[in-house]
Design a protein around this motif. Structure first.
Motif, mmCIF file in Angstrom:
data_model
loop_
_atom_site.group_PDB
_atom_site.id
_atom_site.type_symbol
_atom_site.label_atom_id
_atom_site.label_comp_id
_atom_site.label_asym_id
_atom_site.label_seq_id
_atom_site.Cartn_x
_atom_site.Cartn_y
_atom_site.Cartn_z
ATOM 1 N N THR A 129 -18.886 16.386 30.006
ATOM 2 C CA THR A 129 -19.184 16.584 28.593
ATOM 3 C C THR A 129 -18.129 15.861 27.774
ATOM 4 O O THR A 129 -17.203 15.281 28.309
ATOM 5 C CB THR A 129 -19.189 18.083 28.231
ATOM 6 N N GLY A 130 -18.269 15.919 26.489
ATOM 7 C CA GLY A 130 -17.321 15.256 25.615
ATOM 8 C C GLY A 130 -17.916 13.977 25.068
ATOM 9 O O GLY A 130 -19.064 13.631 25.323
ATOM 10 N N GLN A 131 -17.133 13.267 24.317
ATOM 11 C CA GLN A 131 -17.571 12.019 23.719
ATOM 12 C C GLN A 131 -17.843 11.002 24.830
ATOM 13 O O GLN A 131 -17.081 10.893 25.794
ATOM 14 C CB GLN A 131 -16.470 11.527 22.791
ATOM 15 N N HIS A 132 -18.948 10.260 24.702
ATOM 16 C CA HIS A 132 -19.289 9.255 25.701
ATOM 17 C C HIS A 132 -20.127 8.150 25.066
ATOM 18 O O HIS A 132 -20.530 8.261 23.913
ATOM 19 C CB HIS A 132 -20.029 9.881 26.890
ATOM 20 N N PHE A 162 -22.778 4.913 31.584
ATOM 21 C CA PHE A 162 -22.237 4.030 32.613
ATOM 22 C C PHE A 162 -22.358 4.661 33.992
ATOM 23 O O PHE A 162 -22.594 3.955 34.979
ATOM 24 C CB PHE A 162 -20.771 3.661 32.321
ATOM 25 N N SER A 163 -22.225 5.968 34.085
ATOM 26 C CA SER A 163 -22.331 6.639 35.384
ATOM 27 C C SER A 163 -23.704 6.410 36.012
ATOM 28 O O SER A 163 -23.832 6.378 37.245
ATOM 29 C CB SER A 163 -22.062 8.137 35.241
ATOM 30 N N GLU A 164 -24.745 6.205 35.195
ATOM 31 C CA GLU A 164 -26.071 5.928 35.729
ATOM 32 C C GLU A 164 -26.173 4.493 36.249
ATOM 33 O O GLU A 164 -26.873 4.238 37.232
ATOM 34 C CB GLU A 164 -27.138 6.208 34.669
ATOM 35 N N PHE A 165 -25.459 3.559 35.612
ATOM 36 C CA PHE A 165 -25.367 2.204 36.166
ATOM 37 C C PHE A 165 -24.661 2.261 37.521
ATOM 38 O O PHE A 165 -25.070 1.603 38.473
ATOM 39 C CB PHE A 165 -24.576 1.274 35.235
#
Length: 146
Positions: free
Chosen positions: A66-69, A89-92
């Motif tokens: 969570t948090g700003q992303h 980016f984690s999905e890339f």
């Protein structure tokens, strides 16, 4: 909610019509990061000093979910169809990991950052790096047909 692998597969699958094509066919597929948006956490945790410190840390550390992303808006084109998807980016990275298990000689994904960075210069450089990655990936018949 989709698992990481399902999300990565959904990102790689252009459409039902394209996914029904035989493996090895030449498919005209392109993807590019058009822009990014900085997303702010909507969670409210209180007004105390400890709560504010906790929010500030969550906003800057990539290991926190969570948090700003940053959300990357990706424009995809396949066989005359155009659509947009919004990805973190984690999905890339999940897509890259999935494709690395299935394909050889994958293009280099931009490196992950342990500390989240939101400077416009950094985000534009990251957008450019992601576009190079997507261009390399989309030029590969084996990746598009995967």
């Amino acid at each position: 909610m989709l698992s990481r692998e399902q999300s990565a597969t959904a990102m790689a699958s252009p459409s039902e019509s394209a996914s029904s094509l035989k493996v090895g066919q030449s498919i005209s597929f392109t993807a590019s990061v058009e822009r990014y948006e900085i997303m702010h956490d909507t969670e409210t945790v209180g007004t105390g000093g400890v709560a504010q410190l906790k929010q500030a840390l969550k906003a800057r550390i990539s290991l926190a979910s969570t948090g700003q992303h940053v959300q990357w808006l990706v424009s995809c084109r396949c066989e005359g169809q155009v659509w947009s998807v919004s990805k973190r980016f984690s999905e890339f990275a999940a897509l890259h990991d999935l494709l690395c298990r299935r394909l050889v000689c994958m293009p280099q994904l931009p490196s992950k950052s342990a500390v989240r960075q939101f400077a416009p210069e950094y985000l534009e450089a990251r957008r450019s790096q992601l576009n190079v990655y997507l261009q390399d990936l989309c030029s590969r018949r084996d990746a598009v047909n995967c």
